[in-house]
Design a protein around this motif. Structure first.
Motif, mmCIF file in Angstrom:
data_model
loop_
_atom_site.group_PDB
_atom_site.id
_atom_site.type_symbol
_atom_site.label_atom_id
_atom_site.label_comp_id
_atom_site.label_asym_id
_atom_site.label_seq_id
_atom_site.Cartn_x
_atom_site.Cartn_y
_atom_site.Cartn_z
ATOM 1 N N LEU A 197 44.754 38.742 43.080
ATOM 2 C CA LEU A 197 43.513 39.329 43.030
ATOM 3 C C LEU A 197 41.945 38.599 43.541
ATOM 4 N N LEU A 198 41.449 39.441 44.203
ATOM 5 C CA LEU A 198 39.905 38.824 44.340
ATOM 6 C C LEU A 198 38.481 38.958 43.393
ATOM 7 N N ILE A 199 38.822 37.394 43.441
ATOM 8 C CA ILE A 199 37.852 37.268 42.341
ATOM 9 C C ILE A 199 36.424 36.841 43.482
ATOM 10 N N LYS A 200 34.987 37.296 42.521
ATOM 11 C CA LYS A 200 33.811 36.305 43.090
ATOM 12 C C LYS A 200 32.750 35.768 42.250
ATOM 13 N N GLY A 201 32.055 35.990 42.354
ATOM 14 C CA GLY A 201 31.330 35.225 41.337
ATOM 15 C C GLY A 201 30.140 34.290 41.942
ATOM 16 N N GLU A 202 29.071 33.597 41.237
ATOM 17 C CA GLU A 202 27.646 32.930 41.881
ATOM 18 C C GLU A 202 28.021 31.520 41.313
ATOM 19 N N LEU A 232 42.009 43.549 48.075
ATOM 20 C CA LEU A 232 41.174 44.519 48.548
ATOM 21 C C LEU A 232 40.400 45.863 47.860
ATOM 22 N N THR A 233 41.936 46.851 47.972
ATOM 23 C CA THR A 233 41.977 48.064 46.977
ATOM 24 C C THR A 233 41.681 48.199 45.763
ATOM 25 N N ALA A 234 42.146 47.143 44.873
ATOM 26 C CA ALA A 234 41.936 46.939 43.750
ATOM 27 C C ALA A 234 40.382 46.961 43.147
ATOM 28 N N GLU A 235 39.703 45.936 44.038
ATOM 29 C CA GLU A 235 38.865 45.376 43.599
ATOM 30 C C GLU A 235 37.457 46.547 44.234
ATOM 31 N N ASP A 236 38.291 47.842 45.000
ATOM 32 C CA ASP A 236 37.027 48.306 45.531
ATOM 33 C C ASP A 236 37.447 49.943 44.623
ATOM 34 N N MET A 237 38.331 50.479 44.028
ATOM 35 C CA MET A 237 38.639 51.120 42.757
ATOM 36 C C MET A 237 38.128 50.265 41.645
ATOM 37 N N GLN A 238 37.701 49.679 41.960
ATOM 38 C CA GLN A 238 37.214 48.773 40.415
ATOM 39 C C GLN A 238 35.603 48.903 40.204
ATOM 40 N N GLN A 239 35.147 48.784 41.482
ATOM 41 C CA GLN A 239 33.849 49.029 41.839
ATOM 42 C C GLN A 239 33.622 50.653 41.857
ATOM 43 N N LYS A 240 34.262 50.938 41.715
ATOM 44 C CA LYS A 240 34.132 52.272 41.930
ATOM 45 C C LYS A 240 34.373 53.701 41.248
ATOM 46 N N GLU A 241 34.637 53.223 39.483
ATOM 47 C CA GLU A 241 34.884 53.160 38.617
ATOM 48 C C GLU A 241 35.708 53.495 37.718
ATOM 49 N N LEU A 242 37.224 53.824 39.069
ATOM 50 C CA LEU A 242 38.435 53.462 38.852
ATOM 51 C C LEU A 242 39.232 54.257 37.833
ATOM 52 N N GLY A 243 38.302 52.601 37.500
ATOM 53 C CA GLY A 243 39.941 50.905 37.372
ATOM 54 C C GLY A 243 40.379 50.342 38.777
ATOM 55 N N ARG A 244 41.015 48.921 38.003
ATOM 56 C CA ARG A 244 41.406 48.345 38.731
ATOM 57 C C ARG A 244 42.816 48.237 38.751
ATOM 58 N N ARG A 245 42.924 48.948 40.347
ATOM 59 C CA ARG A 245 44.090 50.527 41.086
ATOM 60 C C ARG A 245 44.482 49.833 42.279
#
Length: 765
Positions: A46-51, A177-190
């Motif tokens: 899992l890719l996590i990111k934050g501040e 990368l793919t899961a995070e990209d899907m999540q950003q595109k509102e398709l779920g973390r898939r």
């Protein structure tokens, strides 16, 4: 004296306070921004990111990420850079509950901490992405490696064991990368999962060292299949199969060799299992003498009902990380690789860039294996400069990306992830079943007219629309329905909305559907000329017209360059009786030549030109096929191949299906992928009553479509004289030819070896 000493001490303290410069710090708390505590995820990496707070002189600040599972047997800690109060990190999860502890380090100590709980729930009921390494039968089991990467076991990068570790870590990065990209595109973390095995842990440098010392630490990790080919190293490194050799005679052969090796290996690679495979060629190498990378091909091919393979050479694998601890260093390593290894595409100016190209280009080919085309982002080489920014926040990446890359260029195009979503590999709990009708649903564009006589451009898809754009010079209209849960199936534009648009300027329409299908119409003004319905005089009935146009016709709709035609499944004789069609001959060779509709009275109509040079036009087609049309038979499906692979423009093939399941025709799928096949089916309550289209004057099919009417509606005899319905009849009757009768001299064979990567859904990097 005492008083004086006290005063001196006071003055010293005051001076010390003046010399100490306060450390500036932003008040942004340390937090994770892309995942919530308690969230359930379905991927191991899992890719996590934050501040986090930002300090002055913070060049050496970093985030430490410590992961522990509910069994207290898996515990690891890794450090990740911080840049301007932002950070990214990769974490490996164990099934069940995982506690992630974050600490911000500044000036040698932890400044703040935070933690969150993540639940990893593997989805073992969905098919995995398989990982395979192909080796020659006499392989030395080592890869190309620059001198700086050679060394003792603690730093070796060229052994098969190291390659396995590098491939495994790269696959994890793809997954995250793919899961995070899907999540950003509102398709779920898939994302895709991997086939796993219980094996020695290679994901941590500590366990990697312990394993080397004999204290083996086991873990469930992605399985790497070592697949032997019957070919020797010399045969794999033959310059005639090297894809980057401009004079190679067989540049696609390595893909065929890999495919055969997988099938011979058996197990999960049998075609009936429909496996998707990421394949690495171990015996790739750079030839200094030839200045060429040998034993390498960047190719990918998707087959929905067979084996799909995306493959890449190992010539850049030296630059990949072996363990989680090496991810940051590999993505930031500015060391030049040197002249002993290949500089793929001239972009591998540093170890880091070699890593970008190797990992990103390999994922590009895996994208092809999952059905992606050459769209945007990863499928358009967006990884070459922006790959590192997906995993790290660091000053050097920000500088190298400035003015060159957008953050989304090393991500998937929306069209691609929508296609991925239709595959079982990307399913997540709560998904509705993916039906064949959804996958095959086409984008229909037609001009209709309302009760007040106003025309409107109607765009529909049974799968649902995502995005519709209309561009006309400086005028633009955009309708976005990107939310995946909102199935908007119809978008229309009234002529009054287009009144300010210039008719002399092309009206370009771009449409994207929820199933990932895209349709681009270069000039939709032609739809207002060629209406997609036919009014039947004396009734309120409209016959509907639906078609696919070749890319050449979409770009050039000059009426003088094309021959329009219509062929109905009934015709009216002089006495007013209706004569039905008795057979249809689909004329296909290396491209779609046309078709002939035969009637029970012996006459026939051309789906294409009738005359050529003063004589009757004759369709070629060595793969032609005809079939009888029983009296009560209904055409339920027409499939047309739009790829334009062989002809570089026209339609390539056709197949017809009757209501009894009988099919005939040649779709020429070897020139296309599944996304080039357009399926036409009558709507509920409608039946196919004929065909229409256009031909280029060379005789190839540029447009083909169906005409439908309401069930049980009988077209009036007078309506057959309408210009839009007048059959393209050849008046002289002749017997129907035998199915295998053909004039081969009229057909042109493809002698180019089908070496265009676009034709085969494959790729040359």
């Amino acid at each position: 004296m005492v008083s004086l000493k006290r005063n001196n001490a006071t003055e010293d303290t005051a001076r010390a306070r003046q010399r100490i410069k306060p450390t500036a710090v932003t008040m942004t708390p340390l937090r994770v921004s892309n995942v919530k505590s308690g969230e359930t995820v379905h991927q191991q990496c899992l890719l996590i990111k934050g501040e986090c707070p930002t300090f002055d002189n913070s060049d050496d600040d970093y985030i430490s990420v410590k992961t522990s599972d509910s069994m207290k047997v898996a515990e690891s800690s890794n450090n990740w850079p911080v840049y301007r109060g932002a950070w990214k990190a990769l974490v490996l999860l164990a099934p069940g509950n995982n506690t992630i502890t974050l600490s911000l380090h500044h000036a040698g100590g932890a400044q703040s901490t935070s933690s969150l709980l993540l639940v990893y729930q593997p989805l073992l009921q969905i098919p995995p992405l398989h990982l395979a390494i192909m080796v020659a039968k006499d392989s030395p089991l080592v890869i190309d490696c620059p001198p700086s990467k050679y060394g003792a076991i603690s730093s070796a990068h060229n052994s098969l064991e190291s390659v396995i570790a590098k491939f495994r870590m790269t696959a994890y990065m793809w997954q995250a990368l793919t899961a995070e990209d899907m999540q950003q595109k509102e398709l779920g973390r898939r994302t895709f999962r991997f086939e796993e095995e219980w094996t020695a842990d290679t994901t941590s440098f500590q366990t990697f060292r312990a394993n080397a010392e004999g204290a083996t630490i086991m873990k469930s990790l992605p399985k790497l299949h070592i697949v032997r080919t019957e070919k020797t190293v010399a045969e794999l490194r033959d310059a005639n199969v090297a894809q980057q050799n401009p004079h190679a005679r067989r540049p696609n052969e390595l893909h065929e060799i890999f495919t055969r090796a997988l099938k011979a290996y058996g197990g999960p690679f049998e075609s009936g299992c429909r496996p998707v495979v990421a394949g690495l060629i171990l015996d790739s190498c750079y030839s200094l003498d030839r200045n060429m990378i040998l034993g390498h091909a960047a190719l990918g091919c998707h087959q929905r009902n067979a084996l799909s393979l995306g493959m890449f050479g190992s010539h850049l694998t030296y630059s990949w990380p072996r363990s989680m601890e090496e991810v940051s260093s590999c993505l930031l390593d500015a060391t030049p690789p040197g002249e002993t290894v290949g500089n793929d595409n001239g972009e591998c100016v540093s170890m880091a860039r070699a890593c970008f190209i190797g990992q990103g280009a390999f994922l590009h080919e895996v994208g092809h294996a999952f059905g992606a085309d050459h769209t945007e982002g990863i499928m358009k080489r967006g990884y070459s400069k922006g790959w590192g920014t997906q995993f790290l926040d660091h000053e050097s990446l920000a500088i190298s990306s400035k003015d060159h890359m957008q953050d989304d260029e090393a991500k998937w195009a929306l069209q691609d992830v929508l296609r991925f979503k239709t595959l079982p590999h990307f399913r997540i709990p709560g998904d509705e079943p993916i039906t064949k009708d959804f996958v095959n649903a086409e984008i229909q564009v037609k001009v209709d007219i309302d009760g007040e006589g106003e025309e409107w451009l109607c765009i529909t898809s049974k799968a649902g629309l995502v995005d519709v754009k209309i561009q006309n010079g400086s005028h633009n209209i955009s309708s976005n329905y990107s939310s995946p849960g909102y199935k908007y199936t119809v978008c229309d534009f009234r002529t009054r909305e287009l009144s300010d648009f210039e008719r002399s300027t092309p009206l370009e329409v771009s449409v994207l559907a929820q199933n990932g299908k895209e349709r681009i119409i270069k000039n939709a003004w032609s739809f207002f000329k060629d209406r997609t319905f036919i009014r039947i005089p004396g009734s309120d009935v409209r016959l509907q017209k639906t078609s696919v146009k070749s890319s050449r016709l979409e770009e050039d709709d000059d009426e003088d360059n094309y021959i329009p035609w219509t062929a109905l499944l009934n015709k009216a004789n002089p006495n007013g009786n209706h004569i039905r069609a008795s057979a249809i001959d689909l004329r296909v060779g290396c491209t779609f030549d046309g078709a002939v509709v035969y009637y029970v009275d012996g006459t026939y109509a051309h789906c294409g030109p009738t005359r050529e040079h003063g004589q009757e036009h004759h369709f070629g087609g060595h793969a032609s096929e005809q079939h009888d049309l029983p009296a009560n038979a209904k055409i339920v499906k027409v499939e047309v191949n739009k790829s334009g692979g062989w002809s570089q423009g026209s339609l390539d093939g056709i197949r017809i299906t009757l209501d009894d399941g009988v099919q005939w025709g040649e779709i020429n799928s070897q020139y296309s992928d599944v996304n080039d096949i357009h399926v036409f089916e009558p709507d509920d309550g409608e039946v196919v009553v004929g065909f229409f289209g256009k031909h280029e004057k060379n005789g190839f099919t540029e447009e083909f479509g169906i005409i439908t009417a309401p069930k049980d509606f009988v077209i009036p005899t007078a309506a057959y004289e309408l210009p839009e319905l007048k059959n393209n009849l050849v008046q002289t009757a002749r017997p129907r030819p035998a199915a295998d009768e053909d004039d081969m001299s009229e057909d042109i064979e493809n002698t180019d070896g089908e070496d265009d990567d676009e034709m085969n859904s494959q790729d040359t990097m």
